[in-house]
Motif scaffolding. Structure first.
Motif, short mmCIF file in Angstrom:
data_model
loop_
_atom_site.label_atom_id
_atom_site.label_comp_id
_atom_site.label_asym_id
_atom_site.label_seq_id
_atom_site.Cartn_x
_atom_site.Cartn_y
_atom_site.Cartn_z
N ARG A 521 42.71 33.00 38.20
CA ARG A 521 41.80 34.17 38.96
C ARG A 521 42.32 34.33 40.13
O ARG A 521 42.41 33.73 41.10
N CYS A 522 42.72 36.05 40.23
CA CYS A 522 43.38 36.50 41.14
C CYS A 522 42.05 36.61 42.42
O CYS A 522 40.90 37.17 42.03
N ARG A 523 42.02 36.18 43.36
CA ARG A 523 41.47 36.35 44.13
C ARG A 523 40.96 38.30 44.36
O ARG A 523 40.17 37.89 45.52
N SER A 524 42.32 38.40 44.75
CA SER A 524 42.67 39.49 45.46
C SER A 524 42.14 40.93 44.77
O SER A 524 41.62 41.35 45.15
N CYS A 525 42.52 40.49 43.39
CA CYS A 525 41.50 41.95 42.62
C CYS A 525 41.37 41.76 41.28
O CYS A 525 40.14 42.39 40.83
N GLY A 526 40.44 40.00 41.05
CA GLY A 526 39.84 39.49 40.63
C GLY A 526 40.20 39.41 38.41
O GLY A 526 39.48 39.36 37.41
N GLY A 533 51.61 34.17 39.09
CA GLY A 533 51.80 35.67 39.89
C GLY A 533 50.57 36.74 39.27
O GLY A 533 50.76 36.30 38.15
N CYS A 534 49.72 37.02 40.24
CA CYS A 534 49.16 37.99 39.48
C CYS A 534 49.79 39.09 38.76
O CYS A 534 50.38 39.70 39.53
N PRO A 535 49.39 39.26 37.33
CA PRO A 535 50.63 40.45 36.29
C PRO A 535 49.79 41.25 37.28
O PRO A 535 50.62 42.93 36.55
N LYS A 536 48.60 41.67 37.86
CA LYS A 536 47.93 43.19 38.23
C LYS A 536 48.47 43.50 39.25
O LYS A 536 48.91 45.11 39.46
N CYS A 537 48.52 42.78 39.83
CA CYS A 537 48.77 43.26 41.49
C CYS A 537 49.61 42.44 42.24
O CYS A 537 49.90 42.88 43.46
N GLY A 538 49.94 41.60 41.73
CA GLY A 538 51.30 40.46 42.12
C GLY A 538 50.79 39.84 43.43
O GLY A 538 51.35 38.84 44.18
ZN LIG Z 1 45.66 40.50 41.40
#
Ligand SMILES: [Zn+2]
Length: 580
Positions: A521-526, A533-538
């Motif tokens: 789970r990306c801690r920045s965007c959820g 790495g997060c595919p949504k916000c990088g």
């Molecule tokens: Zn993210």
């Protein structure tokens, strides 16, 4: 024993000033326990120090037992609560549960089980005369959710661990019981990846919840849906030939796999019974010794297997003696040393009327554990146990032998000795670390040993195949065992894949089954899924959850050995291949 051991003595680890002081205390308590043990028999302490065996919870030697499947109903404070409002009665049930967990968490060394979480609450509603009306159901739902949140937030055990709590459920067909199951599982499904506790075990039984016409089939479907998302629940299979003889109401297990059922002093049941303690044997070490001794000779596999069994039996005899010693010194404690057990009568036997602790604790199990069957067989034979029928038969023969020897201990000493397919935790890394000091073998170099009798985590084997290979071991590991199936990513919406796996478990003698996949789970965007790495916000502040030793944990807090194992894990999911 270095600092590393005290620092990483559990699958998860959190540091705080209290934890820092506690860790120093643990180190000292272990040192003292080893000295006492060495004074009794030098060999006992040296087997542990050399990493031939591992005495778990050494720091609590002579102080307490391991884990308990609580009888929550017998000593429940009904009278005190009888005058409360319905609102207060419901909230106090959960206040009492939290109270039990915190107190037991400091009174014993291991896990805390609710054997029938759904039915127990249903019974308490009845005994406390709480009406099953809409308003009360809402309070119950809020209370369950709050209880689950607390289980995740409370690092109250020595300021560093959350408690190892397991909720067994799935059988209750009463209105309240079903509602409890629904609320607990739906909340797990709805919440973020931070919510990974307590462990939920869904009991599967045909006629109750497994077949489409069963009254709790909808609960089973819900459970599977939740597993697809969060790896929880895991499944205890009562239609499998290893468990079909037991009454599912009376049998439950710990999330880590510890199983306490058969009892030479009474009926087969788990409720109100404990595992006193367990010691694990390093199987690869035995093979390494044999290999070293026969290096110059042509490999005689069958002779080596015989040597292996003989050497194991010798070590197991010492393990048995240590367990007996531990049991005897535990009996020197006073009933007052177990105030929560006493006050709430959590054991099957009555703490208040028992003449001695022996009357109570003799119902517990003493377990001989093992790790690294895969590596042990590979060293002896030159190939993995699951690459040929002959090797598979050899591996089964070894485990069958171990069980026979342990049954012999039980008969001779008239105590509940069991064979446990140990959960890895610390030893999966500690044992190869010790073995490296003496042996040179590339099997050691990967930095971890494979859990119990499991197929290697990087086998990439098809899930059904894995179940077929591991199934035969389950009947021998009567002190507890689990088979995991590893998916490459969350099999969301693929409930059929999970049901297929459970079905195969039922027909292949599996006792307890878990589904694993990497959960990020990306801690920045959820954003959630399986990614580097997060595919949504990088972003790359990623919270990673993995299952270790039965419980879900945060990857950051894994032990060294378990981190090494995770790095090697390969999925088994050609059922659900997403091309990884
Ligand atoms: Zn993210």
């Amino acid at each position: 024993m270095g600092m590393a051991e005290t620092q990483y003595d559990n699958a998860s680890q959190r540091l705080s000033p209290t934890a820092h002081i506690y860790n120093i205390g643990v180190k000292e308590a272990k040192r003292r326990a080893l000295i006492t043990l060495a004074n009794k028999n030098r060999k006992f302490a040296s087997l542990h120090k050399k990493g031939i065996i591992h005495i778990h919870d050494l720091e609590t030697y002579k102080h307490t037992y391991n884990c308990l499947q609580m009888d929550v109903l017998k000593g429940f404070p009904l009278e005190r609560m009888s005058k409360y409002s319905e609102f207060r009665k419901i909230t106090e049930i959960f206040y009492h549960y939290r109270n039990l967990i915190v107190k037991l968490g400091h009174e014993q060394s291991g896990g805390i089980g609710f054997p029938n979480f759904d039915e127990e609450i249903s019974v308490l509603f009845e005994r406390l005369s709480i009406a099953d009306e809409t308003n009360n159901l809402q309070i119950l739902k809020d209370s369950i959710e709050s209880f689950i949140d607390w289980s995740n937030e409370a690092h109250e055990r020595i300021c560093q661990y959350s408690f190892y709590v397991t909720l067994n459920l799935g059988l209750s067909t009463s209105k309240i019981g079903r509602y409890v199951t629904k609320c607990a599982i739906e909340y797990f499904m709805r919440t973020s990846l931070d919510v990974i506790k307590p462990n939920i075990i869904f009991k599967i039984k045909k006629g109750v919840n497994f077949l489409p016409e069963d009254p709790n089939y909808d609960m089973f479907c819900l459970a599977v849906k939740c597993t697809c998302k969060k790896m929880i629940p895991t499944y205890l299979l009562f239609d499998s030939n290893v468990n079909e003889m037991y009454d599912p109401w009376k049998v439950a297990i710990m999330g880590c796999r510890t199983k306490v059922v058969a009892n030479i002093f009474g009926e087969s049941r788990s409720i109100g019974r404990a595992n006193i303690d367990y010691i694990s044997i390093n199987l690869p070490r035995i093979s390494l010794e044999i290999e070293l001794a026969t290096l110059k000779l042509k490999k005689n596999i069958d002779k080596n297997i015989i040597k292996f069994k003989k050497k194991w039996t010798e070590i197991a005899n010492s393990v048995k003696d240590i367990l007996l010693d531990r049991y005897r010194v535990l009996l020197e404690r006073k009933v007052n040393d177990f105030p929560c057990n006493y006050k709430y009568n959590l054991w099957d036997q009555d703490f208040k009327t028992a003449n001695s602790l022996e009357e109570i604790f003799k119902h517990g199990t003493l377990s001989v554990g093992f790790i690294g069957l895969s590596e042990a067989v590979e060293i002896l034979t030159g190939e993995k146990y699951y690459t040929s029928a002959a090797n598979h038969a050899r591996a089964i023969d070894i485990v069958r032998h171990m069980r026979e020897v342990v049954d012999g201990f039980k008969d001779k000493h008239q105590l509940n000795f069991t064979l446990l397919a140990s959960s890895g935790e610390l030893i999966s890394g500690r044992f190869p670390e010790e073995d490296k000091k003496k042996f040179n073998n590339n099997i050691i170099n990967k930095g971890y040993y494979t859990n119990s009798f499991h197929v290697d985590v990087d086998s990439g084997m098809h899930p059904i195949k894995k179940i077929q290979y591991e199934g035969p071991f389950h009947e021998y590991a009567n002190g507890g065992c689990i088979t995991y199936v590893e998916f490459s990513s969350a099999p969301i919406n693929n409930t059929d894949a999970i049901m297929e796996v459970i079905d195969a478990g039922n027909t292949n003698g599996i006792n307890y089954l878990g589904i694993n996949f990497p959960l990020d789970r990306c801690r920045s965007c959820g954003e959630t899924g399986t990614f580097d790495g997060c595919p949504k916000c990088g972003g790359n502040n990623i919270h990673r959850v993995r299952r270790v030793s039965g419980y879900l944990e945060d990857l950051e807090f894994f032990t060294v050995g378990k981190k090494a194992e995770v790095a090697y894990r390969k999925p088994n999911d050609r059922i659900n291949n997403r091309g990884e």
